[in-house]
Motif scaffolding. Structure first.
Motif, PDB file in Angstrom:
ATOM      1  N   THR A  20      28.924 -21.445  62.984  1.00 44.66           N
ATOM      2  CA  THR A  20      28.445 -21.573  61.605  1.00 44.66           C
ATOM      3  C   THR A  20      27.409 -22.683  61.515  1.00 44.66           C
ATOM      4  OG1 THR A  20      30.095 -23.205  60.897  1.00 44.66           O
ATOM      5  CG2 THR A  20      30.721 -20.869  60.744  1.00 44.66           C
ATOM      6  N   ASP A  21      26.566 -22.600  60.477  1.00 45.01           N
ATOM      7  CA  ASP A  21      25.530 -23.614  60.273  1.00 45.01           C
ATOM      8  C   ASP A  21      26.127 -24.947  59.828  1.00 45.01           C
ATOM      9  OD1 ASP A  21      23.661 -21.686  60.926  1.00 45.01           O
ATOM     10  OD2 ASP A  21      23.005 -21.359  58.854  1.00 45.01           O
ATOM     11  N   GLU A  22      27.142 -24.894  58.986  1.00 44.29           N
ATOM     12  CA  GLU A  22      27.656 -26.113  58.370  1.00 44.29           C
ATOM     13  C   GLU A  22      28.752 -26.812  59.173  1.00 44.29           C
ATOM     14  OE1 GLU A  22      26.411 -23.117  55.286  1.00 44.29           O
ATOM     15  OE2 GLU A  22      27.848 -23.059  56.938  1.00 44.29           O
ATOM     16  N   THR A  44      29.093 -14.741  55.822  1.00 46.84           N
ATOM     17  CA  THR A  44      29.828 -16.001  55.779  1.00 46.84           C
ATOM     18  C   THR A  44      31.246 -15.775  56.290  1.00 46.84           C
ATOM     19  OG1 THR A  44      30.463 -15.599  53.476  1.00 46.84           O
ATOM     20  CG2 THR A  44      28.490 -16.943  53.840  1.00 46.84           C
ATOM     21  N   PHE A  54      31.499 -20.638  54.991  1.00 48.09           N
ATOM     22  CA  PHE A  54      30.501 -21.201  55.903  1.00 48.09           C
ATOM     23  C   PHE A  54      29.543 -20.093  56.330  1.00 48.09           C
ATOM     24  CE2 PHE A  54      34.424 -23.599  56.424  1.00 48.09           C
ATOM     25  CZ  PHE A  54      33.987 -24.894  56.190  1.00 48.09           C
TER      26      PHE A  54
END
Length: 98
Positions: A20-22, A44, A54
């Motif tokens: 995930t990016d976050e 997500t 996320f």
């Protein structure tokens, strides 16, 4: 504006989880959610039962059909189950193909 969404709950990640990016890599019991807005699909994930979603690395992806976005959602569920730091495929599966 045309849109659709799909959610699959209870998806257990394979070894290496999903990227995930976050939050980096998530693993365990996840929900996978795809929202299609007519031109692109956003994917997500969240831990099952949690409230925070996320962004899966590689999302959003260009997608011009509802059916294509549904195929993308299933491909992402399969990728999460496989693990290996799964990310969103850069190309949407062709309509009618898997």
């Amino acid at each position: 504006m045309t849109w659709s969404s799909w959610t699959t709950t209870g998806v257990f990640t394979g070894r290496g989880g999903v990227r995930t990016d976050e939050a980096g890599v998530l693993s365990g019991d996840l929900s996978v959610h795809t929202t299609w807005s007519g031109r692109e699909a956003h994917v997500t994930v969240q831990y099952s039962g949690a409230s925070e979603w996320f962004t899966v690395t590689g999302s959003p992806v260009h997608c011009t059909s509802e059916e294509g976005s549904r195929l993308l959602h299933q491909a992402m569920v399969d990728a999460v189950r496989t693990g290996g730091g799964a990310t969103v495929p850069r190309s949407v599966p062709a309509t009618g193909e898997r």
